[in-house]
Design a protein around this motif. Sequence first.
Motif, PDB file in Angstrom:
ATOM      1  N   VAL A   1      -1.529   6.772 -12.608  1.00 13.78           N
ATOM      2  CA  VAL A   1      -1.571   5.475 -11.939  1.00 13.78           C
ATOM      3  C   VAL A   1      -0.973   5.667 -10.546  1.00 13.78           C
ATOM      4  O   VAL A   1       0.093   6.234 -10.381  1.00 13.78           O
ATOM      5  N   GLU A   2      -1.753   5.226  -9.552  1.00 15.40           N
ATOM      6  CA  GLU A   2      -1.329   5.421  -8.162  1.00 15.40           C
ATOM      7  C   GLU A   2      -1.017   4.071  -7.535  1.00 15.40           C
ATOM      8  O   GLU A   2      -1.881   3.194  -7.473  1.00 15.40           O
ATOM      9  N   SER A   3       0.206   3.932  -7.059  1.00 12.88           N
ATOM     10  CA  SER A   3       0.545   2.750  -6.277  1.00 12.88           C
ATOM     11  C   SER A   3       0.415   3.135  -4.808  1.00 12.88           C
ATOM     12  O   SER A   3       0.097   4.282  -4.477  1.00 12.88           O
ATOM     13  N   VAL A   4       0.654   2.174  -3.914  1.00 10.18           N
ATOM     14  CA  VAL A   4       0.597   2.507  -2.493  1.00 10.18           C
ATOM     15  C   VAL A   4       1.556   3.656  -2.192  1.00 10.18           C
ATOM     16  O   VAL A   4       1.243   4.560  -1.432  1.00 10.18           O
ATOM     17  N   LYS A   5       2.717   3.638  -2.851  1.00 14.06           N
ATOM     18  CA  LYS A   5       3.731   4.607  -2.449  1.00 14.06           C
ATOM     19  C   LYS A   5       3.811   5.886  -3.269  1.00 14.06           C
ATOM     20  O   LYS A   5       4.347   6.873  -2.780  1.00 14.06           O
ATOM     21  N   ALA A   6       3.298   5.906  -4.496  1.00 13.26           N
ATOM     22  CA  ALA A   6       3.478   7.115  -5.296  1.00 13.26           C
ATOM     23  C   ALA A   6       2.458   7.213  -6.423  1.00 13.26           C
ATOM     24  O   ALA A   6       1.846   6.219  -6.820  1.00 13.26           O
ATOM     25  N   ALA A   7       2.297   8.445  -6.924  1.00 19.51           N
ATOM     26  CA  ALA A   7       1.481   8.690  -8.110  1.00 19.51           C
ATOM     27  C   ALA A   7       2.406   8.855  -9.303  1.00 19.51           C
ATOM     28  O   ALA A   7       3.447   9.488  -9.195  1.00 19.51           O
ATOM     29  N   SER A   8       2.026   8.276 -10.432  1.00 19.54           N
ATOM     30  CA  SER A   8       2.839   8.406 -11.637  1.00 19.54           C
ATOM     31  C   SER A   8       1.953   8.793 -12.807  1.00 19.54           C
ATOM     32  O   SER A   8       0.813   8.347 -12.909  1.00 19.54           O
TER      33      SER A   8
ATOM     34  N   PRO B   1      -8.290  -1.882  -9.862  1.00 22.37           N
ATOM     35  CA  PRO B   1      -7.027  -1.333 -10.390  1.00 22.37           C
ATOM     36  C   PRO B   1      -5.895  -2.363 -10.358  1.00 22.37           C
ATOM     37  O   PRO B   1      -4.926  -2.253 -11.118  1.00 22.37           O
ATOM     38  N   GLY B   2      -6.058  -3.403  -9.500  1.00 22.10           N
ATOM     39  CA  GLY B   2      -5.038  -4.441  -9.417  1.00 22.10           C
ATOM     40  C   GLY B   2      -4.860  -5.236 -10.703  1.00 22.10           C
ATOM     41  O   GLY B   2      -3.880  -5.965 -10.863  1.00 22.10           O
ATOM     42  N   LEU B   3      -5.814  -5.092 -11.663  1.00 26.48           N
ATOM     43  CA  LEU B   3      -5.644  -5.725 -12.976  1.00 26.48           C
ATOM     44  C   LEU B   3      -4.347  -5.288 -13.640  1.00 26.48           C
ATOM     45  O   LEU B   3      -3.756  -6.049 -14.409  1.00 26.48           O
ATOM     46  N   VAL B   4      -3.931  -4.061 -13.325  1.00 25.49           N
ATOM     47  CA  VAL B   4      -2.695  -3.559 -13.941  1.00 25.49           C
ATOM     48  C   VAL B   4      -1.491  -4.350 -13.426  1.00 25.49           C
ATOM     49  O   VAL B   4      -0.529  -4.592 -14.161  1.00 25.49           O
ATOM     50  N   ASN B   5      -1.549  -4.789 -12.152  1.00 22.55           N
ATOM     51  CA  ASN B   5      -0.479  -5.639 -11.628  1.00 22.55           C
ATOM     52  C   ASN B   5      -0.570  -7.054 -12.206  1.00 22.55           C
ATOM     53  O   ASN B   5       0.434  -7.658 -12.563  1.00 22.55           O
ATOM     54  N   GLU B   6      -1.811  -7.561 -12.285  1.00 21.88           N
ATOM     55  CA  GLU B   6      -1.987  -8.958 -12.681  1.00 21.88           C
ATOM     56  C   GLU B   6      -1.717  -9.192 -14.165  1.00 21.88           C
ATOM     57  O   GLU B   6      -1.153 -10.204 -14.545  1.00 21.88           O
ATOM     58  N   ASP B   7      -2.167  -8.248 -14.993  1.00 26.22           N
ATOM     59  CA  ASP B   7      -2.083  -8.461 -16.436  1.00 26.22           C
ATOM     60  C   ASP B   7      -1.859  -7.126 -17.147  1.00 26.22           C
ATOM     61  O   ASP B   7      -2.723  -6.649 -17.886  1.00 26.22           O
TER      62      ASP B   7
ATOM     63  N   PHE C   1      -3.119   5.172   0.278  1.00 26.69           N
ATOM     64  CA  PHE C   1      -4.134   4.136   0.337  1.00 26.69           C
ATOM     65  C   PHE C   1      -3.875   3.303   1.586  1.00 26.69           C
ATOM     66  O   PHE C   1      -2.757   2.892   1.846  1.00 26.69           O
ATOM     67  N   ALA C   2      -4.922   3.086   2.379  1.00 27.09           N
ATOM     68  CA  ALA C   2      -4.799   2.340   3.628  1.00 27.09           C
ATOM     69  C   ALA C   2      -5.267   0.913   3.406  1.00 27.09           C
ATOM     70  O   ALA C   2      -6.473   0.667   3.303  1.00 27.09           O
ATOM     71  N   PRO C   3      -4.347  -0.044   3.328  1.00 26.55           N
ATOM     72  CA  PRO C   3      -4.738  -1.415   2.969  1.00 26.55           C
ATOM     73  C   PRO C   3      -5.752  -2.038   3.932  1.00 26.55           C
ATOM     74  O   PRO C   3      -6.655  -2.746   3.478  1.00 26.55           O
ATOM     75  N   SER C   4      -5.633  -1.777   5.239  1.00 25.20           N
ATOM     76  CA  SER C   4      -6.548  -2.416   6.189  1.00 25.20           C
ATOM     77  C   SER C   4      -7.891  -1.690   6.274  1.00 25.20           C
ATOM     78  O   SER C   4      -8.882  -2.265   6.709  1.00 25.20           O
ATOM     79  N   VAL C   5      -7.927  -0.418   5.877  1.00 29.49           N
ATOM     80  CA  VAL C   5      -9.176   0.336   5.852  1.00 29.49           C
ATOM     81  C   VAL C   5      -9.880   0.100   4.508  1.00 29.49           C
ATOM     82  O   VAL C   5     -11.102   0.116   4.420  1.00 29.49           O
ATOM     83  N   GLY C   6      -9.079  -0.103   3.465  1.00 27.88           N
ATOM     84  CA  GLY C   6      -9.627  -0.282   2.125  1.00 27.88           C
ATOM     85  C   GLY C   6     -10.050   1.030   1.502  1.00 27.88           C
ATOM     86  O   GLY C   6     -10.952   1.071   0.674  1.00 27.88           O
ATOM     87  N   ALA C   7      -9.407   2.109   1.908  1.00 27.84           N
ATOM     88  CA  ALA C   7      -9.768   3.433   1.400  1.00 27.84           C
ATOM     89  C   ALA C   7      -8.545   4.333   1.474  1.00 27.84           C
ATOM     90  O   ALA C   7      -7.543   3.988   2.093  1.00 27.84           O
TER      91      ALA C   7
ATOM     92  N   ILE D   1      -0.920  -1.429  -7.248  1.00 29.95           N
ATOM     93  CA  ILE D   1      -1.642  -0.288  -7.822  1.00 29.95           C
ATOM     94  C   ILE D   1      -3.030  -0.200  -7.198  1.00 29.95           C
ATOM     95  O   ILE D   1      -3.768  -1.198  -7.143  1.00 29.95           O
ATOM     96  N   VAL D   2      -3.358   0.974  -6.676  1.00 31.66           N
ATOM     97  CA  VAL D   2      -4.600   1.143  -5.919  1.00 31.66           C
ATOM     98  C   VAL D   2      -5.605   2.043  -6.629  1.00 31.66           C
ATOM     99  O   VAL D   2      -6.772   2.112  -6.224  1.00 31.66           O
ATOM    100  N   PHE D   3      -5.168   2.742  -7.670  1.00 31.35           N
ATOM    101  CA  PHE D   3      -6.087   3.642  -8.371  1.00 31.35           C
ATOM    102  C   PHE D   3      -5.520   3.976  -9.747  1.00 31.35           C
ATOM    103  O   PHE D   3      -4.317   4.182  -9.890  1.00 31.35           O
TER     104      PHE D   3
END
Lengths: 414, 123
Positions: free
Chosen positions: B55-62, B83-89, A361-367, B34-36
Amino acid sequence: MSDTDTPNADGDEIATETLPLDAWHRVHGGRMVEFAGYHMPVQYEGIMAEHLWVRESAGLFDVSHMGQLVFRAEGRVDVVAALEALLPADIAGLGEGKQRYSLLLAEDGGILDDLMVTRLPLVHPFAALAEEGVSEPTGWSPLDGDTPDIDSPQFYMVVNGATKIDDIAHLLEFLPDGIAINHLEDQALLALQGPKAVDAMARLVPGVADLVFMTAGAFDWNGVPLWISRSGYTGEDGFEISVPAEHVEALADALTAQDEVKPIGLGARDSLRLEAGLPLYGHDLDPATTPVQADLGFALSKRRREAGDFMGATRILAERAAGAETKRVGLLIEGRQPVREGAAVVDSAGGEVGRVTSGGFAPSVGAAIAMAYVPTALAAPGTTIQLSQRGKVHHATVTAMPFIPHRYVRAGGK
Amino acid sequence: MSRYFTEDHEWVDVDGDIGTVGISEYAQEQLGDIVFVDVPDEGKELTKGDEAAVVESVKAASDVYSPVSGTVIEANASLGDTPGLVNEDPEGDGWFYKLTLADPDELSELMDEIAYQAFVAKL
């Protein structure tokens, strides 16, 4: 719940080592992971926040795992010719303090490493180290009987951490006798990256603002000799700073004491370089890929291509003329789900025709974005392709890189 | 309503024969941003331990494993856009899916909140 990806699994043969800033990272809340044989911080406050901070302000990265090498003649040997035999760069045309991206190539044209090489001025911080014997070559000695030729040009090279030992072995095997390699193991390496890096750096070291992209010079910070280049691995303006290990904590403290600067981990380093379209060795480049396939033709200088006198030239020049079968491209993924290293590029029948080598995931691209090797017929920007990951098909569009415009400060204007 | 946890850091809230599944505060902290989230479709039959979600974070899929067996009756549609709801709550609004329990006896194999906190403290 369990991780299905294991990032940062490079180099696991030897016991994990610590770097000079190890304790500093832990005090600053760094979450430590093993990378390239070292304990390194993957994140502090979080990858997303750190990534965005670098794009808007400035981030400090510890890259002391990388190999710093100095090359010099011990006798009447031509260092320039010796390096040109192994690298496809125009080393002869590289002026003092000028830095260039290059590749260490195997005889079959495969990429052994990617690196930065700089011609040192006669006076540079590493000269004293070599004379004091602080960092004589490890595992070998300069030739007996010969004294350093002080008029001989000297070169500074930064290579990847995970490959540095293999690189040195390759260089020792193929460089002629009479070239000494100093592995500067007592030098730490920091990177300060982001649009405000120049403000923070110049406050500590007046004069660095005069550097432009891909130039370097010697500077003094409170009596500590620094070698600073204007370069980096994020696509942003910034600096890379070689500093004696015993002074690196003080320098990291001084940099992060400034409002613009936060420490940044390996996680954001990876997402930043991916957005910048910069390949990561061991993932996007390896001995099975050539510079032509990797779309790194800019690293093959015109004079060197015409002469064809560097290691791997036969295959690389033939491939350049005929066109490579596969090419490294950027991909914009449909939907939010990241498609990561190892996913297959598939044709309409589901057959594997290529491979994703980096993605996330590219934070600055948002995709979600990725780099992949695809058949050259599918490499034109705008081509839609299919990817397969864990049994699920994803759609993607080939996209020109970088994904985020580079913001380097080049010669001849800002 | 009772909450149970697995050693893989999923939780399930039980209200009658309906279970609500998510991942723990500890899990979201470990994953980072978490991004997805890929949640199961309504009607999907899950056996305890099945891969129910990704659940996909920036660094890995789990993978997220179903803590109990049952039939999915609802997925958390909010996670598609946020998907950030999972981080927040993670133990509230960041739930993943609801299912009808096939075998309430499976709950006896899970940890209660106190046992789970003790388990996490040792990690």
